[in-house]
Design a protein around this motif. Structure first.
Motif, PDB file in Angstrom:
ATOM      1  N   SER A  77      40.170  46.587  30.677  1.00  0.00           N
ATOM      2  CA  SER A  77      39.445  46.534  32.004  1.00  0.00           C
ATOM      3  C   SER A  77      40.041  47.510  33.127  1.00  0.00           C
ATOM      4  CB  SER A  77      39.547  45.056  32.395  1.00  0.00           C
ATOM      5  OG  SER A  77      40.657  44.638  32.472  1.00  0.00           O
ATOM      6  N   ALA A  78      40.995  48.124  32.948  1.00  0.00           N
ATOM      7  CA  ALA A  78      41.821  48.990  33.481  1.00  0.00           C
ATOM      8  C   ALA A  78      40.948  50.052  34.481  1.00  0.00           C
ATOM      9  CB  ALA A  78      42.775  49.790  33.066  1.00  0.00           C
ATOM     10  N   ASP A  79      39.782  50.200  34.216  1.00  0.00           N
ATOM     11  CA  ASP A  79      38.808  51.275  34.926  1.00  0.00           C
ATOM     12  C   ASP A  79      38.580  50.523  36.417  1.00  0.00           C
ATOM     13  OD1 ASP A  79      37.310  49.146  33.688  1.00  0.00           O
ATOM     14  OD2 ASP A  79      35.404  50.260  33.947  1.00  0.00           O
ATOM     15  N   HIS A  80      38.770  49.296  36.471  1.00  0.00           N
ATOM     16  CA  HIS A  80      38.495  48.513  37.822  1.00  0.00           C
ATOM     17  C   HIS A  80      40.078  48.620  38.573  1.00  0.00           C
ATOM     18  CE1 HIS A  80      35.001  46.738  36.804  1.00  0.00           C
ATOM     19  NE2 HIS A  80      35.696  46.297  35.708  1.00  0.00           N
ATOM     20  N   LEU A  81      41.131  49.186  38.059  1.00  0.00           N
ATOM     21  CA  LEU A  81      42.437  49.007  38.670  1.00  0.00           C
ATOM     22  C   LEU A  81      42.597  49.739  39.875  1.00  0.00           C
ATOM     23  CD1 LEU A  81      45.339  47.427  38.266  1.00  0.00           C
ATOM     24  CD2 LEU A  81      45.736  49.544  36.612  1.00  0.00           C
ATOM     25  N   PRO A  82      42.061  51.142  40.074  1.00  0.00           N
ATOM     26  CA  PRO A  82      42.097  51.717  41.409  1.00  0.00           C
ATOM     27  C   PRO A  82      41.746  51.103  42.453  1.00  0.00           C
ATOM     28  CG  PRO A  82      41.566  53.469  39.594  1.00  0.00           C
ATOM     29  CD  PRO A  82      41.509  52.098  38.809  1.00  0.00           C
ATOM     30  N   ARG A  83      40.404  50.543  42.402  1.00  0.00           N
ATOM     31  CA  ARG A  83      39.831  49.632  43.253  1.00  0.00           C
ATOM     32  C   ARG A  83      40.543  48.403  43.795  1.00  0.00           C
ATOM     33  NH1 ARG A  83      35.663  46.026  42.716  1.00  0.00           N
ATOM     34  NH2 ARG A  83      35.181  46.645  40.544  1.00  0.00           N
ATOM     35  N   LEU A  84      40.871  47.716  42.767  1.00  0.00           N
ATOM     36  CA  LEU A  84      41.555  46.564  42.920  1.00  0.00           C
ATOM     37  C   LEU A  84      42.826  46.822  43.703  1.00  0.00           C
ATOM     38  CD1 LEU A  84      41.073  44.478  39.650  1.00  0.00           C
ATOM     39  CD2 LEU A  84      40.627  43.940  41.818  1.00  0.00           C
ATOM     40  N   VAL A 100      52.219  36.636  57.539  1.00  0.00           N
ATOM     41  CA  VAL A 100      52.407  35.933  56.482  1.00  0.00           C
ATOM     42  C   VAL A 100      53.404  36.577  55.586  1.00  0.00           C
ATOM     43  CG1 VAL A 100      51.351  34.947  54.386  1.00  0.00           C
ATOM     44  CG2 VAL A 100      50.088  34.849  56.358  1.00  0.00           C
ATOM     45  N   GLU A 101      54.387  35.980  55.234  1.00  0.00           N
ATOM     46  CA  GLU A 101      55.551  36.473  54.409  1.00  0.00           C
ATOM     47  C   GLU A 101      55.212  36.182  52.862  1.00  0.00           C
ATOM     48  OE1 GLU A 101      58.191  38.564  55.354  1.00  0.00           O
ATOM     49  OE2 GLU A 101      57.221  38.485  57.358  1.00  0.00           O
ATOM     50  N   ALA A 102      54.431  37.064  52.442  1.00  0.00           N
ATOM     51  CA  ALA A 102      54.113  36.869  50.868  1.00  0.00           C
ATOM     52  C   ALA A 102      54.439  38.230  50.297  1.00  0.00           C
ATOM     53  CB  ALA A 102      52.592  36.932  50.528  1.00  0.00           C
ATOM     54  N   SER A 103      55.531  38.264  49.345  1.00  0.00           N
ATOM     55  CA  SER A 103      56.084  39.390  48.509  1.00  0.00           C
ATOM     56  C   SER A 103      56.256  39.093  47.082  1.00  0.00           C
ATOM     57  CB  SER A 103      57.442  39.696  49.330  1.00  0.00           C
ATOM     58  OG  SER A 103      58.251  38.612  48.948  1.00  0.00           O
ATOM     59  N   PRO A 104      55.184  38.961  46.417  1.00  0.00           N
ATOM     60  CA  PRO A 104      55.435  39.069  44.815  1.00  0.00           C
ATOM     61  C   PRO A 104      55.655  40.346  44.421  1.00  0.00           C
ATOM     62  CG  PRO A 104      53.054  39.094  45.532  1.00  0.00           C
ATOM     63  CD  PRO A 104      53.561  38.889  46.569  1.00  0.00           C
ATOM     64  N   ARG A 105      56.441  40.469  43.440  1.00  0.00           N
ATOM     65  CA  ARG A 105      56.931  41.658  42.603  1.00  0.00           C
ATOM     66  C   ARG A 105      55.709  42.261  41.901  1.00  0.00           C
ATOM     67  NH1 ARG A 105      62.002  40.137  39.509  1.00  0.00           N
ATOM     68  NH2 ARG A 105      61.850  38.215  40.331  1.00  0.00           N
ATOM     69  N   SER A 106      54.822  41.299  41.046  1.00  0.00           N
ATOM     70  CA  SER A 106      53.648  41.912  40.636  1.00  0.00           C
ATOM     71  C   SER A 106      52.489  40.739  40.778  1.00  0.00           C
ATOM     72  CB  SER A 106      54.069  41.912  38.947  1.00  0.00           C
ATOM     73  OG  SER A 106      54.421  40.656  38.399  1.00  0.00           O
ATOM     74  N   ILE A 107      51.480  41.310  40.532  1.00  0.00           N
ATOM     75  CA  ILE A 107      50.261  40.603  40.289  1.00  0.00           C
ATOM     76  C   ILE A 107      49.803  40.782  39.034  1.00  0.00           C
ATOM     77  CG2 ILE A 107      47.866  40.123  41.404  1.00  0.00           C
ATOM     78  CD1 ILE A 107      49.117  40.720  43.917  1.00  0.00           C
ATOM     79  N   THR A 108      49.424  40.163  38.228  1.00  0.00           N
ATOM     80  CA  THR A 108      48.863  40.072  36.716  1.00  0.00           C
ATOM     81  C   THR A 108      47.601  39.354  36.545  1.00  0.00           C
ATOM     82  OG1 THR A 108      51.014  40.023  36.034  1.00  0.00           O
ATOM     83  CG2 THR A 108      49.771  39.580  34.287  1.00  0.00           C
ATOM     84  N   ASP A 109      46.743  40.061  35.708  1.00  0.00           N
ATOM     85  CA  ASP A 109      45.478  39.570  35.424  1.00  0.00           C
ATOM     86  C   ASP A 109      45.735  38.314  34.574  1.00  0.00           C
ATOM     87  OD1 ASP A 109      42.959  39.041  34.879  1.00  0.00           O
ATOM     88  OD2 ASP A 109      42.413  41.086  34.231  1.00  0.00           O
ATOM     89  N   SER A 110      45.028  37.210  34.808  1.00  0.00           N
ATOM     90  CA  SER A 110      45.260  35.976  34.071  1.00  0.00           C
ATOM     91  C   SER A 110      44.369  36.055  32.709  1.00  0.00           C
ATOM     92  CB  SER A 110      44.807  34.841  34.598  1.00  0.00           C
ATOM     93  OG  SER A 110      43.549  34.766  35.060  1.00  0.00           O
ATOM     94  N   LEU A 111      43.406  37.024  32.806  1.00  0.00           N
ATOM     95  CA  LEU A 111      42.942  37.278  31.453  1.00  0.00           C
ATOM     96  C   LEU A 111      43.625  37.320  30.039  1.00  0.00           C
ATOM     97  CD1 LEU A 111      39.993  37.662  30.281  1.00  0.00           C
ATOM     98  CD2 LEU A 111      40.278  40.190  30.432  1.00  0.00           C
ATOM     99  N   ALA A 112      44.754  38.199  30.249  1.00  0.00           N
ATOM    100  CA  ALA A 112      45.546  38.075  29.233  1.00  0.00           C
ATOM    101  C   ALA A 112      46.454  36.953  28.817  1.00  0.00           C
ATOM    102  CB  ALA A 112      46.787  39.162  29.438  1.00  0.00           C
ATOM    103  N   ASP A 113      46.016  35.697  29.354  1.00  0.00           N
ATOM    104  CA  ASP A 113      46.699  34.639  29.169  1.00  0.00           C
ATOM    105  C   ASP A 113      45.986  33.708  27.973  1.00  0.00           C
ATOM    106  OD1 ASP A 113      48.782  35.236  30.961  1.00  0.00           O
ATOM    107  OD2 ASP A 113      47.804  33.998  32.458  1.00  0.00           O
ATOM    108  N   GLY A 114      44.930  34.052  27.858  1.00  0.00           N
ATOM    109  CA  GLY A 114      43.890  33.344  26.981  1.00  0.00           C
ATOM    110  C   GLY A 114      43.411  32.226  27.229  1.00  0.00           C
ATOM    111  N   ARG A 115      43.444  31.207  26.621  1.00  0.00           N
ATOM    112  CA  ARG A 115      42.963  30.041  26.856  1.00  0.00           C
ATOM    113  C   ARG A 115      43.941  28.977  27.529  1.00  0.00           C
ATOM    114  NH1 ARG A 115      40.744  27.657  21.665  1.00  0.00           N
ATOM    115  NH2 ARG A 115      40.135  29.692  20.682  1.00  0.00           N
ATOM    116  N   SER A 128      42.627  36.155  38.219  1.00  0.00           N
ATOM    117  CA  SER A 128      41.530  36.482  37.322  1.00  0.00           C
ATOM    118  C   SER A 128      41.172  37.801  37.860  1.00  0.00           C
ATOM    119  CB  SER A 128      40.438  35.233  37.484  1.00  0.00           C
ATOM    120  OG  SER A 128      40.978  34.268  36.891  1.00  0.00           O
ATOM    121  N   LEU A 129      41.734  38.871  37.596  1.00  0.00           N
ATOM    122  CA  LEU A 129      41.417  40.218  38.384  1.00  0.00           C
ATOM    123  C   LEU A 129      40.120  40.797  37.572  1.00  0.00           C
ATOM    124  CD1 LEU A 129      44.897  41.848  38.799  1.00  0.00           C
ATOM    125  CD2 LEU A 129      43.519  40.699  40.554  1.00  0.00           C
ATOM    126  N   THR A 130      40.043  40.633  36.361  1.00  0.00           N
ATOM    127  CA  THR A 130      38.865  41.256  35.568  1.00  0.00           C
ATOM    128  C   THR A 130      37.726  40.370  36.112  1.00  0.00           C
ATOM    129  OG1 THR A 130      40.395  41.852  33.579  1.00  0.00           O
ATOM    130  CG2 THR A 130      38.069  41.652  33.363  1.00  0.00           C
TER     131      THR A 130
END
Length: 135
Positions: A77-84, A100-115, A128-130
Motif C-alpha cells: 500500500s506504499a503508493d499512498h505514502l507520498p500523500r500521507l 503541542v509537543e508531540a515527537s514520535p520517532r516513527s508512525i507505523t501502519d497498524s495493518l502489518a500487526d494483523g489481528r 491505520s494508515l492504509t
C-alpha cells in the motif's frame, strides 16, 4: 488440525458405539477413551494460543518515508505514502503552532500487526494508515 482431531474423535467414538461388539460396557469404555483422548490431545495443542489462533504478523515488507517522524507502511500500500507524508508534515506543523509537543520517532501502519492489537508508544505511533488512505 486440532479442530479435526476434536470433532473426529467424538465422531469416531459415536461410530464405535454402533460397532457389533457384544458387551455394551466394552463398547462404551472404548468410545469414551477414544473421545477423551482426542479431545485432550486437541486441547493440549491449542492450550497456549490465547484468544487468537497463531498467525504471523509484523513480517510484511515495509517502506518508509521522511524523518522525524519516519512514516512506514507495507509495500503493498506504499503508493499512498507520498500523500500521507505530506499530511503528517501538515499535522505536525499545526501541532507545533498550537504548542503541542508531540515527537514520535516513527508512525507505523497498524495493518502489518494483523489481528493482534499492538499499543502505540511515545516514540512509535501505530495508526491505520492504509485504511485511512483508501477512504
Amino acid at each position: 488440525m486440532p479442530h479435526l482431531l476434536f470433532t473426529g474423535s467424538i465422531a469416531m467414538a459415536a461410530l464405535l458405539l454402533w460397532m457389533p461388539i457384544r458387551h455394551v460396557i466394552i463398547r462404551a469404555s472404548l468410545a469414551t477413551a477414544l473421545a477423551l483422548a482426542g479431545m485432550n490431545t486437541a486441547q493440549g495443542m491449542v492450550e497456549n494460543w490465547g484468544p487468537h489462533d497463531p498467525v504471523l504478523s509484523g513480517h510484511a515488507p515495509m517502506q518508509c518515508s521522511g524523518k522525524a517522524p519516519v512514516v512506514c507502511m507495507p509495500k503493498l500500500s506504499a503508493d499512498h505514502l507520498p500523500r500521507l507524508r505530506k499530511q503528517v508534515d501538515s499535522v505536525f506543523s499545526k501541532f507545533r503552532a498550537a504548542g503541542v509537543e508531540a515527537s514520535p520517532r516513527s508512525i507505523t501502519d497498524s495493518l502489518a500487526d494483523g489481528r493482534r492489537y499492538v499499543r502505540s508508544t511515545p516514540s512509535t505511533w501505530r495508526v491505520s494508515l492504509t485504511r485511512g488512505a483508501e477512504r
